[in-house]
Design a protein around this motif. Sequence first.
Motif, PDB file in Angstrom:
ATOM      1  N   GLY A   1      22.435  17.442  48.334  1.00 18.26           N
ATOM      2  CA  GLY A   1      22.028  16.993  46.995  1.00 18.26           C
ATOM      3  C   GLY A   1      22.076  15.476  46.896  1.00 18.26           C
ATOM      4  O   GLY A   1      21.167  14.844  46.344  1.00 18.26           O
ATOM      5  N   SER A   2      23.127  14.886  47.470  1.00 21.74           N
ATOM      6  CA  SER A   2      23.248  13.431  47.409  1.00 21.74           C
ATOM      7  C   SER A   2      22.115  12.756  48.173  1.00 21.74           C
ATOM      8  O   SER A   2      21.586  11.728  47.750  1.00 21.74           O
ATOM      9  N   ALA A   3      21.739  13.342  49.315  1.00 25.85           N
ATOM     10  CA  ALA A   3      20.628  12.769  50.087  1.00 25.85           C
ATOM     11  C   ALA A   3      19.357  12.777  49.246  1.00 25.85           C
ATOM     12  O   ALA A   3      18.584  11.807  49.235  1.00 25.85           O
ATOM     13  N   ARG A   4      19.158  13.851  48.518  1.00 26.50           N
ATOM     14  CA  ARG A   4      17.989  13.932  47.632  1.00 26.50           C
ATOM     15  C   ARG A   4      18.074  12.847  46.548  1.00 26.50           C
ATOM     16  O   ARG A   4      17.085  12.188  46.216  1.00 26.50           O
ATOM     17  N   ALA A   5      19.275  12.686  45.997  1.00 24.93           N
ATOM     18  CA  ALA A   5      19.457  11.685  44.940  1.00 24.93           C
ATOM     19  C   ALA A   5      19.162  10.278  45.472  1.00 24.93           C
ATOM     20  O   ALA A   5      18.538   9.461  44.783  1.00 24.93           O
ATOM     21  N   VAL A   6      19.595  10.025  46.713  1.00 22.56           N
ATOM     22  CA  VAL A   6      19.326   8.707  47.300  1.00 22.56           C
ATOM     23  C   VAL A   6      17.820   8.511  47.477  1.00 22.56           C
ATOM     24  O   VAL A   6      17.282   7.428  47.209  1.00 22.56           O
ATOM     25  N   VAL A   7      17.126   9.568  47.891  1.00 21.57           N
ATOM     26  CA  VAL A   7      15.666   9.472  48.035  1.00 21.57           C
ATOM     27  C   VAL A   7      15.031   9.133  46.682  1.00 21.57           C
ATOM     28  O   VAL A   7      14.119   8.300  46.593  1.00 21.57           O
ATOM     29  N   ILE A   8      15.534   9.755  45.618  1.00 20.09           N
ATOM     30  CA  ILE A   8      15.006   9.462  44.268  1.00 20.09           C
ATOM     31  C   ILE A   8      15.207   7.987  43.938  1.00 20.09           C
ATOM     32  O   ILE A   8      14.289   7.308  43.448  1.00 20.09           O
ATOM     33  N   VAL A   9      16.406   7.479  44.205  1.00 19.81           N
ATOM     34  CA  VAL A   9      16.696   6.071  43.901  1.00 19.81           C
ATOM     35  C   VAL A   9      15.738   5.157  44.665  1.00 19.81           C
ATOM     36  O   VAL A   9      15.158   4.222  44.105  1.00 19.81           O
ATOM     37  N   VAL A  10      15.543   5.470  45.954  1.00 20.27           N
ATOM     38  CA  VAL A  10      14.659   4.633  46.778  1.00 20.27           C
ATOM     39  C   VAL A  10      13.225   4.701  46.248  1.00 20.27           C
ATOM     40  O   VAL A  10      12.553   3.677  46.077  1.00 20.27           O
ATOM     41  N   LEU A  11      12.776   5.903  45.958  1.00 19.24           N
ATOM     42  CA  LEU A  11      11.397   6.059  45.468  1.00 19.24           C
ATOM     43  C   LEU A  11      11.200   5.324  44.144  1.00 19.24           C
ATOM     44  O   LEU A  11      10.224   4.596  43.961  1.00 19.24           O
ATOM     45  N   LEU A  12      12.130   5.533  43.227  1.00 16.96           N
ATOM     46  CA  LEU A  12      12.000   4.874  41.919  1.00 16.96           C
ATOM     47  C   LEU A  12      12.137   3.359  42.050  1.00 16.96           C
ATOM     48  O   LEU A  12      11.458   2.604  41.348  1.00 16.96           O
ATOM     49  N   GLY A  13      13.012   2.924  42.966  1.00 17.96           N
ATOM     50  CA  GLY A  13      13.177   1.487  43.197  1.00 17.96           C
ATOM     51  C   GLY A  13      11.879   0.874  43.691  1.00 17.96           C
ATOM     52  O   GLY A  13      11.410  -0.148  43.169  1.00 17.96           O
ATOM     53  N   ALA A  14      11.268   1.550  44.676  1.00 19.18           N
ATOM     54  CA  ALA A  14      10.008   1.048  45.227  1.00 19.18           C
ATOM     55  C   ALA A  14       8.928   1.062  44.148  1.00 19.18           C
ATOM     56  O   ALA A  14       8.162   0.098  43.986  1.00 19.18           O
ATOM     57  N   PHE A  15       8.925   2.141  43.400  1.00 17.20           N
ATOM     58  CA  PHE A  15       7.942   2.295  42.335  1.00 17.20           C
ATOM     59  C   PHE A  15       8.099   1.169  41.296  1.00 17.20           C
ATOM     60  O   PHE A  15       7.123   0.556  40.869  1.00 17.20           O
ATOM     61  N   SER A  16       9.345   0.873  40.948  1.00 19.15           N
ATOM     62  CA  SER A  16       9.606  -0.183  39.955  1.00 19.15           C
ATOM     63  C   SER A  16       9.171  -1.539  40.481  1.00 19.15           C
ATOM     64  O   SER A  16       8.607  -2.354  39.736  1.00 19.15           O
TER      65      SER A  16
END
Lengths: 366, 312
Positions: free
Chosen positions: B278-293
């Motif tokens: 679950g944490s790995a998924r959460a980190v992927v979300i952070v990276v994706l949203l960070g890149a998106f931002s």
Amino acid sequence: MATLDLHSINKSFGTAKVLHDISLAINDKEFVVFVGPSGCGKSTLLRIIAGLEEATSGQIVIGGQDVSDAHPVERGISMVFQSYALYPHLSVYENIAFPLRVQKLEKTDMDARVQRAAEILQLTDKLQLKPGQLSGGQRQRVAIGRSIVRNPKVFLFDEPLSNLDAALRGDMRVELGQLHRSLEATMVYVTHDQVEAMTMADRIVVLNAGRVEQFGTPMELYHHPQTKFVASFIGQPNMNLIPATVSDVDGTGLKVTLDGGHQMVIPVDTLGVQKGDKLEVGIRPENVTLGEDGISVDISVLERLGGVSIAYGKLAGQTRFCASLPGDVNVKEGAAVTLTMAPEDCHVFDASGQVLRRKSAPALVA
Amino acid sequence: MVNVVEAASFKTEAPRKRVLSEAVFGWLLIGPAMLFIAVIVAWPLAETVRLSFMEAGLGGEEYVGLANYEDLLESRKFHDTIVRTFYWMFLSVALKLILGLIGATLLNAAVPGRGLFRVLVMPPWVIPIAIGCIGWLWLYNGYFGILSGTMMSLGITDGPFEFLAYKQSAFYSAVVTDVWVGTPMVTLFFLAAMQGVPRDLYEAAYVDGASRWYRFRRITIPQIMPVIVSMSLLSAIFTFNSFEIIWILTEGGPRGATTTLIVDTYKTAISNFKFGEGSARAVVIVVLLGAFSLIYLFFLNKVNKYYGSGKK
């Protein structure tokens, strides 16, 4: 270009009536200024001419054609706004070309018109800049450029210089005057600044509380104000108005006793005036001189402007008085001086504020 | 170092008040906020990153290196979830922006009762999302819902249609509900931006003969463009992270049709107690949203430059 005729224009906002039966005939190629204090209806009248407001009643005729119900673009007018109303996201070129893009004009024709306007207004090297990169004066020129490219019949200006500093305003006044001469256009210009009105206008419309007080040339308004309002509005510093009582009436004029006790005979029409009537005598500050015989004024403030010195004080009867004296006049604040005024320079207003016609006013210059 | 006693002896006047340096005062002011962020954002984030390298469950933790990430990258299901999440986000944000723009334009128009409409647009945003979603559950219900009932009475369907029971209809139903919740905020921001456009600009264009549509296209849209871009970013982040709506309506089903990254993360970490995955998924979300931002901020800068007044 064209004439502009207004016939009995009335305007109400709800129950508040802001324009009362205004009729004007403005000639072709004439520069007419609407002037008056804030809230007098001058901008509303201009917006009615532009088609931005609808008159409650009345008729607007431009170039002989009734345009009362026409869309602004069909009226053949263009308008320059007080705030410039430039599109901040568009370049100077695009701002000037905006009305032409609306008309879907050919690119070559559009380029030519924008270039011509830019040359007239000395904006050629600014065409690629955005409004935020321009000075106030340059922005105003862009706004004028947007008007010029449309080749309107009548140019309308709504206090276009009021956002500029005093020095720039003076320069722009001259530029607008030159523009008027070079375009040979009919122009209507709204301002609350009587100096702008006097310096730029062929004729001035003085408005007060939604009514036309007087319509005439600047010097006509200066020498022959028809009402007390016009007399005190036109001229800088303002005309002095001294309460007076009629002590005698004869063929030569009115013998009046001014506040403070000074008596004089003023050569004006005396029709309907009776001994004992209360009047006001107007005298411009520049028409008084230091002398032996005249009114006594206690000077409280003296402003030395170099060429002239403006003295502010009070008459014996507490009426405020202002005199424009020579720059190096030997007068001290706190001292009492005697000021002489020639009877032929005086204006007389009855209790309703209407003028009694002067018999010996200076001839008007063209 | 200055000896304080010695320094004081030079001065005979009243002792000076101690003045904090500007830098210290500044740190004191932002200190509580920084502490707050450290406790509720930074530390959990760091802990999430740490856990993503662990095989963690109720029984304990074991370091597995990048194994959780490798599993994710090899998982076709996870790829589908990412694609679905972006599709969900783009569709929902696009609808919110379009409806928000239309709504704001109508609310900005000088129509009678405008004040009332401005109030009426608020409820979806104001009422708790859970309450709103329960209302939508009833609307989507095949037997009791007004939508199914209306479709039946109009002859569109033969019998009850359970909107949330089929993969496609469940996905689009969730989108509709998300749009319903998210549009008022977008509308109000657009409305505020529109009201900030000087009236003179419209009048000048009107005098020049510009039609209503031309004025909207050439004045309103460019003038509010920075707000449109900002709202797109905000709305995209909110929609990407939208959890309650999906969870209340479908819990990510049917058969994963409405499972977005955030729902998947929740299911993995909280429902299945696989904290590491679950944490790995959460980190992927952070990276994706960070890149998106970052992409958005770059874009916003460009937009501001293009649509700005040129002021430095």
